[in-house]
Write a protein that holds these residues in place. Structure first.
Motif, PDB file in Angstrom:
ATOM      1  N   GLU A 121       5.527  -0.398  10.551  1.00 51.29           N
ATOM      2  CA  GLU A 121       4.408  -0.182   9.626  1.00 51.29           C
ATOM      3  C   GLU A 121       3.306   0.650  10.273  1.00 51.29           C
ATOM      4  O   GLU A 121       2.686   1.500   9.624  1.00 51.29           O
ATOM      5  N   LEU A 141       5.934   2.219   2.613  1.00 53.69           N
ATOM      6  CA  LEU A 141       6.850   1.072   2.670  1.00 53.69           C
ATOM      7  C   LEU A 141       8.308   1.528   2.648  1.00 53.69           C
ATOM      8  O   LEU A 141       9.166   0.929   3.289  1.00 53.69           O
ATOM      9  N   SER A 145       7.994  -6.610  -1.477  1.00 53.52           N
ATOM     10  CA  SER A 145       6.744  -5.918  -1.160  1.00 53.52           C
ATOM     11  C   SER A 145       6.735  -4.520  -1.776  1.00 53.52           C
ATOM     12  O   SER A 145       5.680  -4.049  -2.246  1.00 53.52           O
ATOM     13  N   LYS A 157       5.855  -4.703  -5.456  1.00 50.86           N
ATOM     14  CA  LYS A 157       4.419  -4.921  -5.677  1.00 50.86           C
ATOM     15  C   LYS A 157       3.633  -3.625  -5.541  1.00 50.86           C
ATOM     16  O   LYS A 157       2.567  -3.469  -6.145  1.00 50.86           O
ATOM     17  N   LYS A 158       4.161  -2.696  -4.735  1.00 48.56           N
ATOM     18  CA  LYS A 158       3.499  -1.407  -4.554  1.00 48.56           C
ATOM     19  C   LYS A 158       3.883  -0.401  -5.631  1.00 48.56           C
ATOM     20  O   LYS A 158       3.431   0.748  -5.602  1.00 48.56           O
TER      21      LYS A 158
END
Length: 427
Positions: free
Chosen positions: A83, A93, A125, A128-129
Motif C-alpha cells: 500500500e 488498491l 475493500s 468499497k472504493k
C-alpha cells in the motif's frame, strides 16, 4: 489397441468428474489388462518408483513453508508495504492487489493459496472504493498466476523434477517473467482506473520514514526468496535442502520473531500440508505410471517426429504449443498436465534449439491461464465462491486479463532473454 483404450478411458473418467489421480490410475490399470503382458503389480511398482526421489521432497517442504507463512503475520506486513509503494498510482488498491501477489509469490508457491487470501483481504475493500466486484475478482485471480513462475513456485519444482531440468535455473528464470506479467497487469489497472475514475485523486507520496518503516516490517519476507535462490544457485544447498530451510525460516519468523503463530496454528498448518501434499503426491505417482506407458509405446518419439515434420521454425512451434495448452488448460488441472505433458514436449526442444529452462517458464505460464477459464478453472471457482461473483460475470471480466496473459506468454516465447538473462549472468 491397449494404448487407445487407455486414452479413451482417461478422457471418459475425467469427463464424468472422477478425481484426476484416480482417473489416471484406472486408465493405466485398463492398459495393463488389455496389454496382457504385465502383472498388476507393475502398476504399483511404477507408481511407487515415481515417489522414490529425494528432490521430490522439495515440493512438500516449500508447500509447508508457504502454508506456515500464512500463520506468521507476515502477510499483513507485506500488504502494508504494498500500500505504501503504490499509494500515488491511479487505482491504488488494484495496484496493491498485483504488487501483493508478487511479494507473496516468493513465500507461498501456491496460486490457490494466494488467490484465496487476497479474495478475502482485498476484494471487499476494492468494492468499497467503487471497483466492480467481477473486475476485482478477475484481477485477483489473474494476479495469482504470477505465483507459479516466481520462485519457489511448486510448478517450477514439478517441471524440473519431471523433466530433469535444473530447479535452480528455473527459479532464476522465473523472476523477470513474473515481474513482466505484473507490469502488464499494473498498466492495465492504471488505464482501467483512469477510465472509470477509480482512486484518481492526487495523493501524497509515502515519506521516507513511512517507506523504511514498511520495508523494515516486510524485510524478512523479501529476504526469503533471495536466501533460497542464492543458496541453490551458488551451490550452498540443494533444492530439497532449501525447502527444509524454508520451513525452518517460517517457523522462526512465526514462533520467535513475530510470535503470532500459536500451537493451534502450527497443528492446523501441518494438517493442511499433509492433505494438500498427499493429493499432489498421488497425482505424481499416477502420472509416473502413465508416463512410463507412453514411453513404452514410444508416444513421445512419434509425436516429436510428427510435429518436427510439420513445423519448421521455433516461432511456429511456440504458437502451436500455446494454442494446445490453452485448450488443455481448460480441461486438465495444471499439476496433472505438467506430469503428463513434460515428457512429451522435452524431446522436441532440441530440434528447434529451445532451452528447456526457457520453455519451462513459457509452458507453466501458458498452462496457468486455464486456471481462470471454464469449465474447470480452479482459481476461477475459488475466487468467485469467496467473493460471491457469478461465474458468467467473472468470465466477462476476465477476457482482457486472458488477452494480457497470452501477450505475456508470447513475449516470453519470442524474447528468450526475459527468461534466460538471470540464469545466464549467474552461471
Amino acid at each position: 489397441m491397449a494404448l487407445t483404450i487407455m486414452m479413451i478411458s482417461l478422457l471418459v473418467l475425467i469427463f464424468i468428474n472422477v478425481p484426476v489421480a484416480f482417473s489416471i490410475i484406472a486408465s493405466v490399470a485398463i492398459y495393463f489388462i488389455f496389454a496382457n503382458d504385465f502383472e498388476g503389480m507393475v502398476l504399483i511398482q511404477r507408481m511407487i518408483s515415481g515417489l522414490e526421489s529425494v528432490p521430490l521432497m522439495a515440493i512438500i517442504f516449500f508447500m509447508a513453508s508457504g502454508i506456515l507463512m500464512n500463520y506468521t503475520g507476515i502477510t499483513k506486513r507485506l500488504l502494508n508495504f504494498a500500500e505504501i509503494i503504490t499509494r500515488p498510482l491511479p487505482g491504488a488498491l488494484g495496484q496493491v492487489n498485483v504488487t501483493l501477489s508478487v511479494l507473496m509469490s516468493g513465500l507461498s508457491g501456491s496460486n490457490i493459496a494466494d488467490a484465496s487470501m487476497q479474495s478475502k483481504m482485498l476484494v471487499p475493500s476494492m468494492e468499497k472504493k467503487g471497483y466492480d466486484r467481477a473486475f476485482s475478482t478477475a484481477l485477483t485471480a489473474t494476479s495469482s498466476i504470477i505465483t507459479p513462475i516466481i520462485p519457489p513456485g511448486i510448478a517450477l519444482i514439478m517441471f524440473g523434477y519431471v523433466g530433469n531440468v535444473s530447479i535452480g535455473d528455473l527459479f532464476m528464470a522465473g523472476i523477470l517473467p513474473g515481474i513482466t506479467l505484473a507490469i502488464l497487469l499494473m498498466i492495465y489497472v492504471y488505464f482501467y482506473a483512469k477510465k472509470h475514475n477509480l482512486e484518481t485523486e492526487k495523493k501524497a507520496k509515502a515519506t521516507a520514514k513511512e517507506f523504511f518503516s514498511g520495508l523494515k516490517d516486510a524485510i524478512l519476507a523479501l529476504f526469503f526468496p533471495i536466501i533460497i535462490i542464492g543458496g541453490i544457485r551458488f551451490g550452498i544447498f540443494s533444492a530439497t535442502e532449501a525447502g527444509a530451510i524454508a520451513v525452518l525460516y517460517a517457523l522462526v519468523i512465526g514462533l520467535i520473531v513475530y510470535r503470532e503463530m500459536s500451537l493451534k496454528d502450527l497443528i492446523k498448518s501441518i494438517v493442511e500440508t499433509v492433505h494438500t501434499g498427499a493429493g499432489i503426491l498421488l497425482i505424481i505417482a499416477a502420472g509416473t505410471a502413465f508416463g512410463w506407458v507412453l514411453t513404452l509405446e514410444q508416444v513421445p518419439q512419434m509425436m516429436a517426429e510428427s510435429i518436427t515434420g510439420l513445423i519448421s521454425t521455433p516461432a511456429l512451434f511456440f504458437i502451436m504449443i500455446l494454442l494446445f495448452l490453452l485448450i488443455i488448460g481448460m480441461f486438465v488441472e495444471g499439476n496433472v498436465a505438467i506430469i503428463i505433458l513434460t515428457p512429451l514436449f522435452l524431446p522436441m526442444l532440441g530440434e528447434y534449439g529451445i532451452d528447456p529452462v526457457h520453455f519451462g517458464i513459457f509452458f507453466i505460464l501458458t498452462l496457468s491461464i486455464g486456471t481462470i477459464t471454464p469449465p474447470v478453472g480452479t482459481i476461477m471457482f475459488v475466487t468467485s465462491s469467496i467473493t460471491g461473483t457469478k461465474i458468467e460475470d467473472f468470465i466477462k471480466a476476465s477476457i482482457p486479463f486472458i488477452i494480457l496473459l497470452i501477450i505475456a506468454s508470447l513475449l516470453i516465447a519470442f524474447i528468450p532473454q526475459i527468461s534466460m538473462f538471470l540464469p545466464t549472468i549467474f552461471e
